[in-house]
Design an enzyme around this catalytic site. Structure first.
Site, PDB file in Angstrom:
ATOM      1  N   ASP A 366      35.559  42.401  38.527  1.00  0.00           N
ATOM      2  CA  ASP A 366      37.029  42.666  37.877  1.00  0.00           C
ATOM      3  C   ASP A 366      38.146  41.854  38.587  1.00  0.00           C
ATOM      4  O   ASP A 366      38.897  41.354  37.966  1.00  0.00           O
ATOM      5  CB  ASP A 366      37.210  44.096  38.458  1.00  0.00           C
ATOM      6  CG  ASP A 366      37.105  45.229  37.106  1.00  0.00           C
ATOM      7  OD1 ASP A 366      37.109  44.926  35.922  1.00  0.00           O
ATOM      8  OD2 ASP A 366      36.722  46.262  37.272  1.00  0.00           O
ATOM      9  N   HIS A 367      37.905  41.838  40.050  1.00  0.00           N
ATOM     10  CA  HIS A 367      39.176  41.106  40.523  1.00  0.00           C
ATOM     11  C   HIS A 367      38.950  39.478  40.233  1.00  0.00           C
ATOM     12  O   HIS A 367      39.901  39.020  40.085  1.00  0.00           O
ATOM     13  CB  HIS A 367      39.149  41.385  42.080  1.00  0.00           C
ATOM     14  CG  HIS A 367      39.737  42.729  42.420  1.00  0.00           C
ATOM     15  ND1 HIS A 367      40.859  42.952  42.553  1.00  0.00           N
ATOM     16  CD2 HIS A 367      39.179  43.906  42.518  1.00  0.00           C
ATOM     17  CE1 HIS A 367      41.256  44.163  42.890  1.00  0.00           C
ATOM     18  NE2 HIS A 367      40.108  44.844  42.816  1.00  0.00           N
TER      19      HIS A 367
END
Length: 470
Positions: A366-367
């Site tokens: 995600d990041h």
């Protein structure tokens, strides 16, 4: 290695990035995967792109400003939601039924953070509403992982069986993902001519406009049509460098409350119902520079808001599409989240001993995808400034997973990283907040968020009075 990865990212999207000074060492995390390298490289690339845009617009010093990324700070940013506190209390990130369950042949992860995904999983398992975790475990134990995965997907839910790396590479979707660029950047071809007042020199290919304000992205308007982590992280990063970010949600859509707050620093927030108020969003698009969306591929196109539609509304737009599995292959339209992609791609299998899934020490897919999406957005702005036109940047969690896999392996024995010196606090409508400061540094333009997270839907659906860039 980190500097070469950043340089390669710039080359892949056709932009020249300034050199990035890397401080600190990896490993930072206890993982066999080089999560810390991915953190520093994705943060560093996004920061370098912002510095290049700042200089290109005439706001930066004549000499290239010093651009740096600290490995520990980038890694801490990858765990930002875990370090986030509201009045000293951590955010609740997982619903009771979300998690890993044994199947007759392995393991499956069910993502039940949204009520409709929970209900879909219960239907797929033949369970009644109100079933508890033990009921789900018993139902999973008697079926194969693939059987459950497909049944949950048919019901509109989100589940992923644990696969090995070899199984994923041989899977049709794994093969499709392998053919995708890490950050795809392409020019949008739109037949419609710019309407009066909707183009501007940037859209037509003229010289860049002067910076409207003191910060690298001052005057850049960003529509954030995303939820959960990756897309919101991208828009939050742009806000940290001065972009005017308007997060568009809807009152009826489910959210993870803690994540809504943690990813909203520096943004304004409004609600729009696309079913009854599509023209409100069209008006916002007509005055935007960047639109970041994380709906399933094709979902917005069906409503008349595909990339080509947005470019017709606003020539010179930079569209950023964030997806789970990419825009090609049999799973292109499948719902997905970081934890599920870790399961199917072999990451959860290899990060442990193979007997049960072990996740990465951060929601790293995600990041990383979020910072790569921000990088793609600014790269699109750079290409627009130099060449004109409208641009589409595409990123996918599964492609980021393949990139992480290709970075090699780590010793996996690092102690828990220290973060106290990387935290800051602010008062807000939600109480006293503690958060990880934005990572990455540009000399003369330190990133910061100019406002605390707003109440969701607390602003009107319109831009502020500042002038946009095009």
């Amino acid at each position: 290695m980190i500097t070469s990865l950043i340089r390669q990212l710039g080359e892949d999207v056709g932009v020249v990035l300034p050199e990035v000074r890397v401080t600190g060492d990896d490993p930072v995390f206890a993982s066999v995967f080089r999560v810390d390298t991915a953190a520093a490289a994705s943060v560093g690339a996004a920061t370098a792109a912002v510095a290049a845009y700042w200089k290109r617009r005439g706001g930066a010093p004549a000499v290239d400003p010093d651009v740096s990324v600290d490995v520990r700070h980038a890694a801490a940013a990858f765990q930002s939601e875990r370090h986030f506190r509201m009045d000293g209390k951590p955010a609740v990130l997982w619903a009771p039924l979300s998690g890993d369950y044994r199947t007759s042949d392995g393991w499956i992860k069910l993502h039940c953070n949204f009520d409709h995904h929970r209900d879909a999983a219960l239907r797929a398992l033949g369970l009644a509403a109100g079933a508890v975790r033990d009921d789900v475990a018993a139902a999973c134990a008697g079926r194969t992982g693939i059987d459950i995965e497909e049944a949950v997907t048919r019901e509109g839910g989100c589940g992923a069986t644990m696969r090995t790396r070899r199984e994923w590479l041989a899977h049709p979707q794994g093969r499709a993902v392998a053919e995708l660029p890490l950050v795809g950047l392409s020019r949008l071809t739109v037949s419609a001519a710019p309407a009066p007042g909707e183009g501007g020199e940037a859209a037509a290919g003229g010289p860049p406009e002067p910076v409207h304000g003191p910060r690298p992205l001052s005057g850049v308007r960003v529509l954030d049509l995303t939820r959960v982590i990756a897309g919101p992280v991208a828009a939050r990063f742009l806000a940290a460098h001065g972009a005017e970010v308007l997060r568009v949600g809807a009152a009826h859509l489910p959210e993870v409350p803690g994540l809504v707050v943690e990813t909203a620093f520096g943004k304004r927030s409004c609600h729009i119902d696309l079913t009854s108020e599509p023209e409100v969003l069209r008006d916002l698009v007509r005055r935007a520079d960047v639109v970041i969306q994380a709906y399933r591929p094709g979902a917005l196109r069906e409503r008349g808001f595909g990339p080509e539609d947005l470019a017709a509304l606003r020539p010179g737009i930079v569209c950023v599409d964030v997806s789970a599995y990419g825009s090609r292959g049999p799973w292109a339209s499948r719902r997905g989240f970081d934890s599920l992609v870790q399961m199917v791609s072999g990451i959860a299998h290899e990060n442990g001993d193979g007997s049960r899934p072990v996740p990465l020490p951060a929601q790293a897919l995600d990041h990383a995808t979020g910072f790569l999406a921000a990088f793609g957005a600014v790269a699109g702005l750079l290409r627009r400034t130099d060449e004109g036109g409208s641009w589409l940047a595409e990123v996918a969690l599964a492609r980021t997973a393949a990139w992480l896999d290709g970075l090699g392996r780590s010793a996996g024995d690092a102690p828990e990283p220290r973060v106290d010196d990387l935290l800051a606090g602010v008062d807000s409508a939600f109480g006293a907040l503690t958060y990880v400061r934005p990572p990455g540094r540009i000399q003369g333009a330190e990133p910061y968020w100019a406002s605390a997270p707003p109440v969701p839907g607390g602003h009107h659906a319109g831009w502020e009075t500042t002038t946009g860039t095009g």
